[in-house]
Write an enzyme that holds these catalytic residues in place. Structure first.
Site, PDB file in Angstrom:
ATOM      1  N   ASP A  36      -5.579  -0.278  -1.946  1.00  0.00           N
ATOM      2  CA  ASP A  36      -6.329  -1.184  -2.826  1.00  0.00           C
ATOM      3  C   ASP A  36      -7.646  -1.642  -2.232  1.00  0.00           C
ATOM      4  O   ASP A  36      -7.884  -1.563  -1.028  1.00  0.00           O
ATOM      5  CB  ASP A  36      -5.499  -2.439  -3.078  1.00  0.00           C
ATOM      6  CG  ASP A  36      -5.471  -3.350  -1.846  1.00  0.00           C
ATOM      7  OD1 ASP A  36      -5.075  -2.862  -0.768  1.00  0.00           O
ATOM      8  OD2 ASP A  36      -5.881  -4.523  -1.945  1.00  0.00           O
TER       9      ASP A  36
ATOM     10  N   ASP B 226      -4.922   2.281  10.837  1.00  0.00           N
ATOM     11  CA  ASP B 226      -6.342   1.984  11.066  1.00  0.00           C
ATOM     12  C   ASP B 226      -6.489   1.477  12.495  1.00  0.00           C
ATOM     13  O   ASP B 226      -6.663   2.258  13.427  1.00  0.00           O
ATOM     14  CB  ASP B 226      -6.796   0.978  10.012  1.00  0.00           C
ATOM     15  CG  ASP B 226      -8.273   0.641  10.109  1.00  0.00           C
ATOM     16  OD1 ASP B 226      -8.989   1.335  10.852  1.00  0.00           O
ATOM     17  OD2 ASP B 226      -8.720  -0.316   9.464  1.00  0.00           O
TER      18      ASP B 226
ATOM     19  N   ARG C 230      -5.162   0.668  -6.972  1.00  0.00           N
ATOM     20  CA  ARG C 230      -3.950   1.307  -6.447  1.00  0.00           C
ATOM     21  C   ARG C 230      -3.488   2.436  -7.365  1.00  0.00           C
ATOM     22  O   ARG C 230      -2.827   3.371  -6.938  1.00  0.00           O
ATOM     23  CB  ARG C 230      -2.810   0.292  -6.331  1.00  0.00           C
ATOM     24  CG  ARG C 230      -3.065  -0.817  -5.323  1.00  0.00           C
ATOM     25  CD  ARG C 230      -1.769  -1.592  -5.077  1.00  0.00           C
ATOM     26  NE  ARG C 230      -2.004  -2.880  -4.452  1.00  0.00           N
ATOM     27  CZ  ARG C 230      -2.147  -3.051  -3.131  1.00  0.00           C
ATOM     28  NH1 ARG C 230      -2.094  -2.009  -2.331  1.00  0.00           N
ATOM     29  NH2 ARG C 230      -2.334  -4.251  -2.628  1.00  0.00           N
TER      30      ARG C 230
ATOM     31  N   LYS D  37      -6.883   6.976  10.519  1.00  0.00           N
ATOM     32  CA  LYS D  37      -8.316   6.999  10.829  1.00  0.00           C
ATOM     33  C   LYS D  37      -8.519   7.314  12.304  1.00  0.00           C
ATOM     34  O   LYS D  37      -7.670   6.996  13.131  1.00  0.00           O
ATOM     35  CB  LYS D  37      -8.941   5.649  10.487  1.00  0.00           C
ATOM     36  CG  LYS D  37      -9.031   5.410   8.993  1.00  0.00           C
ATOM     37  CD  LYS D  37      -9.856   4.175   8.689  1.00  0.00           C
ATOM     38  CE  LYS D  37      -9.842   3.886   7.203  1.00  0.00           C
ATOM     39  NZ  LYS D  37     -10.537   2.631   6.887  1.00  0.00           N
TER      40      LYS D  37
ATOM     41  N   PHE E 102     -13.700   3.397   4.188  1.00  0.00           N
ATOM     42  CA  PHE E 102     -12.770   2.580   3.416  1.00  0.00           C
ATOM     43  C   PHE E 102     -12.358   3.344   2.158  1.00  0.00           C
ATOM     44  O   PHE E 102     -13.207   3.701   1.341  1.00  0.00           O
ATOM     45  CB  PHE E 102     -13.397   1.231   3.053  1.00  0.00           C
ATOM     46  CG  PHE E 102     -12.398   0.319   2.389  1.00  0.00           C
ATOM     47  CD1 PHE E 102     -11.432  -0.343   3.145  1.00  0.00           C
ATOM     48  CD2 PHE E 102     -12.413   0.141   1.016  1.00  0.00           C
ATOM     49  CE1 PHE E 102     -10.500  -1.168   2.537  1.00  0.00           C
ATOM     50  CE2 PHE E 102     -11.481  -0.689   0.403  1.00  0.00           C
ATOM     51  CZ  PHE E 102     -10.520  -1.341   1.168  1.00  0.00           C
ATOM     52  N   VAL E 103     -11.062   3.610   2.031  1.00  0.00           N
ATOM     53  CA  VAL E 103     -10.578   4.401   0.895  1.00  0.00           C
ATOM     54  C   VAL E 103      -9.637   3.590   0.009  1.00  0.00           C
ATOM     55  O   VAL E 103      -9.012   2.629   0.471  1.00  0.00           O
ATOM     56  CB  VAL E 103      -9.850   5.681   1.376  1.00  0.00           C
ATOM     57  CG1 VAL E 103     -10.809   6.633   2.075  1.00  0.00           C
ATOM     58  CG2 VAL E 103      -8.679   5.338   2.288  1.00  0.00           C
TER      59      VAL E 103
ATOM     60  N   GLY F 186       0.776  -1.241   0.000  1.00  0.00           N
ATOM     61  CA  GLY F 186       0.000   0.000   0.000  1.00  0.00           C
ATOM     62  C   GLY F 186       0.805   1.288   0.000  1.00  0.00           C
ATOM     63  O   GLY F 186       0.348   2.314  -0.489  1.00  0.00           O
TER      64      GLY F 186
ATOM     65  N   ASP G  22       0.875   3.000   4.548  1.00  0.00           N
ATOM     66  CA  ASP G  22      -0.151   3.777   3.850  1.00  0.00           C
ATOM     67  C   ASP G  22      -1.175   4.353   4.826  1.00  0.00           C
ATOM     68  O   ASP G  22      -1.506   5.521   4.767  1.00  0.00           O
ATOM     69  CB  ASP G  22      -0.846   2.931   2.765  1.00  0.00           C
ATOM     70  CG  ASP G  22      -1.373   1.593   3.287  1.00  0.00           C
ATOM     71  OD1 ASP G  22      -1.178   1.271   4.487  1.00  0.00           O
ATOM     72  OD2 ASP G  22      -1.968   0.849   2.485  1.00  0.00           O
TER      73      ASP G  22
END
Ligand code: 5GP
Ligand code: MG
Length: 185
Positions: A162, A106, A168, A134, A155-156, A44, A103
């Site tokens: 991805d 979370d 991506r 987040k 969710f991005v 990511g 990336d």
């Protein structure tokens, strides 16, 4: 593919500007020897790191680390697995200034695991850098020295992130339409 986008959360210009800013801070915070070992968590952080390092005028080396926490089409984290076969970490990082890059922060599981793995190798310093964070309680308790953007708990995808390994290559950070999630899951 572009029809799959629900909304653009952070556009490419904003990303580029912020990545440059964070790079300048990283350089300013570094000790005089200006050497850095950068450890990107695959896959990511690939695009982020590619952009970031071009703003780091340092004696920089890259060691890859592969950690998987969203196997396949899950959109909620399921804990982290380190993939040894995709790891180019040397046994020792003694004396090195290390920057771990992911990336998104979370639940924080991935970064925590990766940090511990690196700390065992005795770096002179270890800092962490994430593109996104987040607003989860757990995430806020994992130390992240450099955070490009705080985002809502959605969710991005895009800019390296991805869904089931797709998206991506989107230049912006976006959310997906329900139909796209169902079709690519
Ligand atoms: P954590 O271990 O902090 O729960 O999860 C971090 C990892 O989960 C990240 O490296 C990323 O791969 C994945 N992840 C967490 N949130 C998202 C998200 O909104 N979109 C995508 N594509 N991946 C995410
Ligand atoms: Mg990841």
């Amino acid at each position: 593919m572009r029809d799959d986008i629900d909304k653009v959360l952070i556009d490419r210009k904003t990303i580029a500007h912020r990545v440059r800013q964070i790079a300048e801070r990283i350089v300013a915070d570094l000790p005089d020897e200006r050497e850095l070992i950068l450890v990107p968590i695959l896959t990511g952080s690939l695009i982020f790191v590619a952009d970031l390092i071009r703003h780091l005028p340092l004696y920089l080396r890259i060691r890859l680390l592969s950690v998987s926490s969203y196997p396949g089409s899950a959109t909620r984290s399921r804990g982290s697995i380190v993939r040894d076969e995709l790891t180019s970490l040397p046994g020792s990082l003694a004396g090195g200034h290390v920057l771990l890059v992911d990336d998104i922060l979370d639940s924080g599981g991935t970064l925590k695991l990766a940090r511990n793995l690196l700390l065992e190798r005795g770096p002179a310093s270890l800092h962490t850098c994430v593109l996104l964070r987040k607003p989860r309680d757990a995430a806020l308790h994992v130390p992240a020295d450099y955070v490009c953007f705080d985002i809502p708990d959605e969710f991005v995808v895009g800019y390296g992130l991805d869904y089931n390994d797709y998206y991506r290559n989107l230049p912006d950070i976006v959310t997906l339409r329900r139909e796209a999630i169902d079709a690519r899951g």
